[in-house]
Design an enzyme around this catalytic site. Sequence first.
Site, PDB file in Angstrom:
ATOM      1  N   ARG A   1       0.362 -15.899  -1.714  1.00 25.12           N
ATOM      2  CA  ARG A   1       1.308 -15.002  -1.022  1.00 25.12           C
ATOM      3  C   ARG A   1       2.309 -14.342  -1.959  1.00 25.12           C
ATOM      4  O   ARG A   1       3.396 -13.942  -1.535  1.00 25.12           O
ATOM      5  CB  ARG A   1       2.049 -15.738   0.090  1.00 25.12           C
ATOM      6  CG  ARG A   1       1.108 -16.255   1.169  1.00 25.12           C
ATOM      7  CD  ARG A   1       1.829 -16.549   2.469  1.00 25.12           C
ATOM      8  NE  ARG A   1       0.976 -17.350   3.329  1.00 25.12           N
ATOM      9  CZ  ARG A   1       0.982 -18.674   3.363  1.00 25.12           C
ATOM     10  NH1 ARG A   1       1.835 -19.340   2.616  1.00 25.12           N
ATOM     11  NH2 ARG A   1       0.176 -19.330   4.151  1.00 25.12           N
TER      12      ARG A   1
ATOM     13  N   LYS B   1       2.836   0.573  -5.672  1.00 24.65           N
ATOM     14  CA  LYS B   1       1.558   0.633  -4.958  1.00 24.65           C
ATOM     15  C   LYS B   1       0.531  -0.229  -5.687  1.00 24.65           C
ATOM     16  O   LYS B   1       0.353  -0.107  -6.892  1.00 24.65           O
ATOM     17  CB  LYS B   1       1.051   2.079  -4.892  1.00 24.65           C
ATOM     18  CG  LYS B   1       1.797   2.923  -3.880  1.00 24.65           C
ATOM     19  CD  LYS B   1       1.130   4.287  -3.727  1.00 24.65           C
ATOM     20  CE  LYS B   1       1.875   5.150  -2.707  1.00 24.65           C
ATOM     21  NZ  LYS B   1       1.278   6.487  -2.574  1.00 24.65           N
TER      22      LYS B   1
ATOM     23  N   GLU C   1       0.774  15.060 -14.202  1.00 27.91           N
ATOM     24  CA  GLU C   1       1.714  14.401 -13.278  1.00 27.91           C
ATOM     25  C   GLU C   1       3.159  14.729 -13.650  1.00 27.91           C
ATOM     26  O   GLU C   1       4.017  14.869 -12.782  1.00 27.91           O
ATOM     27  CB  GLU C   1       1.508  12.879 -13.277  1.00 27.91           C
ATOM     28  CG  GLU C   1       0.267  12.393 -12.551  1.00 27.91           C
ATOM     29  CD  GLU C   1       0.331  12.520 -11.022  1.00 27.91           C
ATOM     30  OE1 GLU C   1       1.431  12.605 -10.445  1.00 27.91           O
ATOM     31  OE2 GLU C   1      -0.746  12.543 -10.401  1.00 27.91           O
TER      32      GLU C   1
ATOM     33  N   LYS D   1      10.519  10.117 -10.274  1.00 27.45           N
ATOM     34  CA  LYS D   1       9.697   9.379  -9.316  1.00 27.45           C
ATOM     35  C   LYS D   1      10.537   8.310  -8.612  1.00 27.45           C
ATOM     36  O   LYS D   1      10.468   8.138  -7.396  1.00 27.45           O
ATOM     37  CB  LYS D   1       8.481   8.748  -9.999  1.00 27.45           C
ATOM     38  CG  LYS D   1       7.678   7.912  -9.022  1.00 27.45           C
ATOM     39  CD  LYS D   1       6.208   7.891  -9.228  1.00 27.45           C
ATOM     40  CE  LYS D   1       5.562   7.283  -7.983  1.00 27.45           C
ATOM     41  NZ  LYS D   1       4.216   6.833  -8.173  1.00 27.45           N
TER      42      LYS D   1
ATOM     43  N   GLU E   1       6.819   5.029   1.964  1.00 26.50           N
ATOM     44  CA  GLU E   1       6.192   6.340   2.137  1.00 26.50           C
ATOM     45  C   GLU E   1       6.169   6.829   3.584  1.00 26.50           C
ATOM     46  O   GLU E   1       5.129   7.231   4.090  1.00 26.50           O
ATOM     47  CB  GLU E   1       4.757   6.303   1.574  1.00 26.50           C
ATOM     48  CG  GLU E   1       4.229   7.679   1.242  1.00 26.50           C
ATOM     49  CD  GLU E   1       2.931   7.622   0.453  1.00 26.50           C
ATOM     50  OE1 GLU E   1       2.314   6.558   0.365  1.00 26.50           O
ATOM     51  OE2 GLU E   1       2.548   8.661  -0.089  1.00 26.50           O
TER      52      GLU E   1
ATOM     53  N   ARG F   1       9.146  10.239   0.035  1.00 27.68           N
ATOM     54  CA  ARG F   1       8.151   9.899  -0.979  1.00 27.68           C
ATOM     55  C   ARG F   1       6.904  10.765  -0.881  1.00 27.68           C
ATOM     56  O   ARG F   1       6.176  10.944  -1.852  1.00 27.68           O
ATOM     57  CB  ARG F   1       7.789   8.413  -0.849  1.00 27.68           C
ATOM     58  CG  ARG F   1       6.885   7.934  -1.957  1.00 27.68           C
ATOM     59  CD  ARG F   1       6.791   6.423  -1.978  1.00 27.68           C
ATOM     60  NE  ARG F   1       5.836   5.993  -2.990  1.00 27.68           N
ATOM     61  CZ  ARG F   1       5.638   4.733  -3.332  1.00 27.68           C
ATOM     62  NH1 ARG F   1       6.346   3.786  -2.754  1.00 27.68           N
ATOM     63  NH2 ARG F   1       4.758   4.415  -4.247  1.00 27.68           N
TER      64      ARG F   1
ATOM     65  N   ASN G   1       3.143  13.754  -3.167  1.00 27.22           N
ATOM     66  CA  ASN G   1       1.742  14.086  -2.916  1.00 27.22           C
ATOM     67  C   ASN G   1       1.418  15.549  -3.199  1.00 27.22           C
ATOM     68  O   ASN G   1       0.274  15.973  -3.002  1.00 27.22           O
ATOM     69  CB  ASN G   1       1.375  13.762  -1.456  1.00 27.22           C
ATOM     70  CG  ASN G   1       1.284  12.269  -1.227  1.00 27.22           C
ATOM     71  OD1 ASN G   1       0.870  11.523  -2.112  1.00 27.22           O
ATOM     72  ND2 ASN G   1       1.691  11.826  -0.050  1.00 27.22           N
TER      73      ASN G   1
ATOM     74  N   HIS H   1      -1.946  16.770  -4.336  1.00 27.82           N
ATOM     75  CA  HIS H   1      -2.858  15.633  -4.236  1.00 27.82           C
ATOM     76  C   HIS H   1      -3.846  15.697  -3.074  1.00 27.82           C
ATOM     77  O   HIS H   1      -4.877  15.040  -3.121  1.00 27.82           O
ATOM     78  CB  HIS H   1      -2.055  14.322  -4.175  1.00 27.82           C
ATOM     79  CG  HIS H   1      -1.625  13.868  -5.546  1.00 27.82           C
ATOM     80  ND1 HIS H   1      -0.790  14.624  -6.339  1.00 27.82           N
ATOM     81  CD2 HIS H   1      -1.938  12.764  -6.268  1.00 27.82           C
ATOM     82  CE1 HIS H   1      -0.593  13.991  -7.484  1.00 27.82           C
ATOM     83  NE2 HIS H   1      -1.272  12.860  -7.476  1.00 27.82           N
TER      84      HIS H   1
ATOM     85  N   HIS I   1      -7.427  14.911  -4.387  1.00 30.56           N
ATOM     86  CA  HIS I   1      -8.256  13.790  -3.929  1.00 30.56           C
ATOM     87  C   HIS I   1      -9.631  14.273  -3.463  1.00 30.56           C
ATOM     88  O   HIS I   1     -10.643  13.629  -3.721  1.00 30.56           O
ATOM     89  CB  HIS I   1      -7.558  13.020  -2.811  1.00 30.56           C
ATOM     90  CG  HIS I   1      -6.407  12.192  -3.303  1.00 30.56           C
ATOM     91  ND1 HIS I   1      -5.376  11.784  -2.491  1.00 30.56           N
ATOM     92  CD2 HIS I   1      -6.132  11.693  -4.533  1.00 30.56           C
ATOM     93  CE1 HIS I   1      -4.508  11.076  -3.200  1.00 30.56           C
ATOM     94  NE2 HIS I   1      -4.946  11.011  -4.436  1.00 30.56           N
TER      95      HIS I   1
ATOM     96  N   HIS J   1      -8.261  12.410 -12.937  1.00 30.73           N
ATOM     97  CA  HIS J   1      -7.243  12.575 -11.900  1.00 30.73           C
ATOM     98  C   HIS J   1      -6.267  13.702 -12.231  1.00 30.73           C
ATOM     99  O   HIS J   1      -5.983  14.554 -11.392  1.00 30.73           O
ATOM    100  CB  HIS J   1      -6.497  11.254 -11.694  1.00 30.73           C
ATOM    101  CG  HIS J   1      -5.409  11.333 -10.655  1.00 30.73           C
ATOM    102  ND1 HIS J   1      -5.680  11.534  -9.311  1.00 30.73           N
ATOM    103  CD2 HIS J   1      -4.055  11.270 -10.759  1.00 30.73           C
ATOM    104  CE1 HIS J   1      -4.534  11.566  -8.636  1.00 30.73           C
ATOM    105  NE2 HIS J   1      -3.535  11.411  -9.489  1.00 30.73           N
TER     106      HIS J   1
END
Lengths: 376, 376
Positions: free
Chosen positions: B128, B150, B192, B234, B244, B248, B252, B255, B259, B271
């Site tokens: 955990r 993330k 980025e 960021k 998010e 936030r 994106n 993106h 994606h 990417h």
Amino acid sequence: MSNEGFRVHIALPDTRPSEYEAVIAPGSIGRVPELLPAEASADRYVVVADAEVARLYGESLVRCLEEAGRPASLLAVPSGEPEKTRARWAEVTDALVERGVGRDGCIIALGGGVIGDLAGFVAATYMRGIPLVQVPTTLLAMLDASVGGKTGVDTPLGKNLVGVVRQPALVVMDPLVLRTLPLAELRSGLAEAVKHGAIASAGYLEWIESTGDRLLERQSNALAELIAWSVEIKASFVTRDPEEHGPRKALNFGHTIAHALESLSAYTLPHGHAVAIGMVVEARLGERLGVTREGSAGRLEQVLERLGLPVRIPGSVPAREILARTARDKKVRRARTRYSLIAEIGQSARSEQGDWSIAVDADAVLPVLAEAGADV
Amino acid sequence: MSNEGFRVHIALPDTRPSEYEAVIAPGSIGRVPELLPAEASADRYVVVADAEVARLYGESLVRCLEEAGRPASLLAVPSGEPEKTRARWAEVTDALVERGVGRDGCIIALGGGVIGDLAGFVAATYMRGIPLVQVPTTLLAMLDASVGGKTGVDTPLGKNLVGVVRQPALVVMDPLVLRTLPLAELRSGLAEAVKHGAIASAGYLEWIESTGDRLLERQSNALAELIAWSVEIKASFVTRDPEEHGPRKALNFGHTIAHALESLSAYTLPHGHAVAIGMVVEARLGERLGVTREGSAGRLEQVLERLGLPVRIPGSVPAREILARTARDKKVRRARTRYSLIAEIGQSARSEQGDWSIAVDADAVLPVLAEAGADV
């Protein structure tokens, strides 16, 4: 208790959601749609349950969500501890994707501890977390798994070895569903209630003893009061320590020995039965170490026997094997095994250093295991 | 910049750990032991890295931990997006159990985004949750994956489909390790950085343009400044919105299209290259919708081309297929696809309702995809 039953408000400043309600009332399972908070407002609901619970309560829960304008479906998964695996977690996840559940979805875990842990872990990890509503259907899950946010699955190398702490958005507990619960499982839940009394409230322990017959007869008002009392005690520990670094460890009373006994029985010994025996052993250990007031173990035995719970190690289990298993417990830190003991009935113990668990040499545990019926 | 390099303090009131430092300095990888905060003080450290990075930096990191009296070992795992699976997560977990790592253990993720996501998800779910230190070794991972917490893995049905948001206890970024990074990957990271300028700071975008040559030559002071600037931007979005739900989403930008392009290329398109193209397409989309100031797309093209990044869709990709893929994006909410656009260079856009993403009909996207080289 009002007509609305009990509501326990659980606040956890350092987690998300930071607070939620636990609703305890006869018939509350039919009121899930109206009880849903804004955080659990979703474009579709998936009720995860085992086949038996799905049939008994799942279908009507889905119907009542649909009638309230909440699109819902049922996802039946096999139950039982051996099913709480990473493979099952992956399967449930994939089933959600196939149903097109997105970040606006919500999972409702309907069942005992296994379903709560498994569905909770799915909700916590699906697209990095979607809301979870817990509707526990066993007394043990109501008293124990419903508060604290522990989720996870087992691996071949250990129970609950992977998981996260993630709070539900709502917990709904309906004592009427306990009418279909096998008696051994009802008793299993009562053992956890006794533990709550032992670590936090002598008055609660007395109430459990005097209310024992009504509880075993499943009177719903008595059960609702029991659940609310236990949830309040558990919440008082969890809110102070959501991730189990300090006070929350007090809830492990009886559990170091219980986990070893369960593991040695290959999980045929019900959790609550193991906890009952574990509490007596650990109380006696505390008495021997001078940590626990004399007579506490005897008092626990008295209440547990009154409820029909075991207080001695069944069969012939070698004490050394029990000790070997305690060393694999997640609570182990370095060499000696740590126990969360009580100072007296109604009060958990702290070490001289202020720790909520106490390191004990295996040799000190042997005599109390022998006294409880283990082979030496 | 002091001798100590940069330190960005990241505070996240609603998560645990609630704050941590990102240290950016040439040579900082050799100072990991002294930089470890109390939360990452462990009885053993496991450095998770792919074979190549393990050889280049992992062995010396383990040695330097051992010399500082911190027991450490190296765990090499295969790298590359196809390895970011649930099976690999289970394997790393089992390897930790076999090494006897308990709740006092700490994981150090040493590598690019794949290693950070995978090792981060292991750390977040092992018993955990145990502490995690991120030591990203690609520019993209430094600018992007290092902040925000993330973690997760892919499933056959989607990228990053399972995971959790879990903050590290420390992030250490050493621009000297970027000397061994392939040029295409360096450029991928710069895309980025351009995004951070586009959504939050026109001044930063200008600095990137004027410093482009020094960055591509890998001058460590210029890279350290770039990393610190991007991390601060960021972090300013993430701290306002760790999970998010709002601001936030601005991150994106570019993106949704990126994606789709990555997915259609079966992840052979890097990417950052996909993000570069995606930003130009989405800026042009914004201009067409009247959301983005005229000329923004042209300005982005100018800077991206200066850095050697692509701005047009390569090969012959049908526009309809790109649109179909955007509908499977995790950001999709109900029918229309949502885009996070910019108002102008240095400023993210918000919808009239105050949303940080804007729903757009597929038909409005077709012409800008055609303009960017997609087949119609």
